[in-house]
Scaffold this motif. Structure first.
Motif, PDB file in Angstrom:
ATOM      1  N   TRP A 164      -8.008   0.287  -2.298  1.00  0.00           N
ATOM      2  CA  TRP A 164      -7.626  -0.076  -1.574  1.00  0.00           C
ATOM      3  C   TRP A 164      -8.014  -1.098  -0.472  1.00  0.00           C
ATOM      4  CZ3 TRP A 164      -3.313  -2.689  -1.372  1.00  0.00           C
ATOM      5  CH2 TRP A 164      -2.766  -3.113  -0.032  1.00  0.00           C
ATOM      6  N   GLN A 185       0.899  -0.832   0.054  1.00  0.00           N
ATOM      7  CA  GLN A 185       0.283  -0.451   0.670  1.00  0.00           C
ATOM      8  C   GLN A 185       1.010   1.403  -0.073  1.00  0.00           C
ATOM      9  OE1 GLN A 185      -2.160   0.663   3.842  1.00  0.00           O
ATOM     10  NE2 GLN A 185      -3.805   2.161   2.112  1.00  0.00           N
ATOM     11  N   LYS A 192      -6.084  -5.025  -2.581  1.00  0.00           N
ATOM     12  CA  LYS A 192      -6.091  -5.825  -1.636  1.00  0.00           C
ATOM     13  C   LYS A 192      -7.169  -7.404  -1.579  1.00  0.00           C
ATOM     14  CE  LYS A 192      -7.857  -5.149   3.200  1.00  0.00           C
ATOM     15  NZ  LYS A 192      -7.875  -4.729   5.029  1.00  0.00           N
TER      16      LYS A 192
END
Length: 197
Positions: A25, A11, A29
């Motif tokens: 994000w 990140q 992920k």
């Protein structure tokens, strides 16, 4: 192996090119898988069918091709916080024509490419990151490498290599460096000897 630490590093790396939102994000992920690759093993081999690009959390890799005589030509090196993947093959759905091999014991994050492409269309911030990463590493650096191979002699290429890869040189063998420069290990030894004198 601390999964949160590995994903946090990924990140941070993405955000260093362009900051992405927590929403982006959290979805990003979910398309990631962490794996270990031993020194000498292949992340992927010639003619493999894969659908990933990979983030190097720990370790060092090289990508190389073979000519008709079976001689290896190293095209690039990838170390911590860099991404590797057979981009042309993924974008054109064609066979992979080069290998990626671990030079050290490594940990990578595999990112599913098909799902990643969908996220690019969905999130503008991820799209901006993608553009800025490609501009820096796939356009500007590749242009420098092509220029070097065509217009510079082996000594100048080695000088450029020392500047561009200074931080990973202690981790590379003479064979890998010579293979990247497109010369024999013997020729590289001569160049080094000349520079030392």
């Amino acid at each position: 192996m601390n999964e949160n630490e590995i994903l946090n590093k990924l990140q941070q790396t993405i955000n260093s090119y362009y900051p992405i939102s927590d929403t982006t994000w959290n979805e990003f992920k979910n398309i990631c898988t962490i794996r270990e690759i031993k020194k000498g093993d292949f992340a992927f081999d010639l003619y493999s069918k894969i659908d990933e690009i990979s983030f190097v959390y720990k370790g060092l890799f090289r990508t190389f091709s073979l000519n008709e005589k079976g001689e290896e030509f190293t095209k690039n090196f990838f170390w911590e916080t860099r991404f590797y993947g057979p981009m042309v093959s993924l974008l054109t759905n064609s066979e992979i024509t080069s290998c990626v091999q671990a030079i050290e014991n490594s940990i990578v994050v595999d990112i599913n490419h098909t799902k990643y492409r969908k996220l690019l269309y969905k999130y503008e911030d991820l799209k901006m990151y993608h553009i800025l990463y490609l501009e820096k590493h796939w356009i500007m650096q590749k242009d420098d490498n092509t220029y070097s191979l065509v217009l510079e002699d082996a000594k100048k290429r080695y000088d450029r290599f020392l500047k561009d890869f200074e931080h990973i040189i202690p981790r590379l063998s003479q064979y890998h460096i010579a293979s990247y420069l497109g010369i024999s290990a013997t020729h590289l030894s001569r160049i080094r000897k000349t520079l030392n004198n």
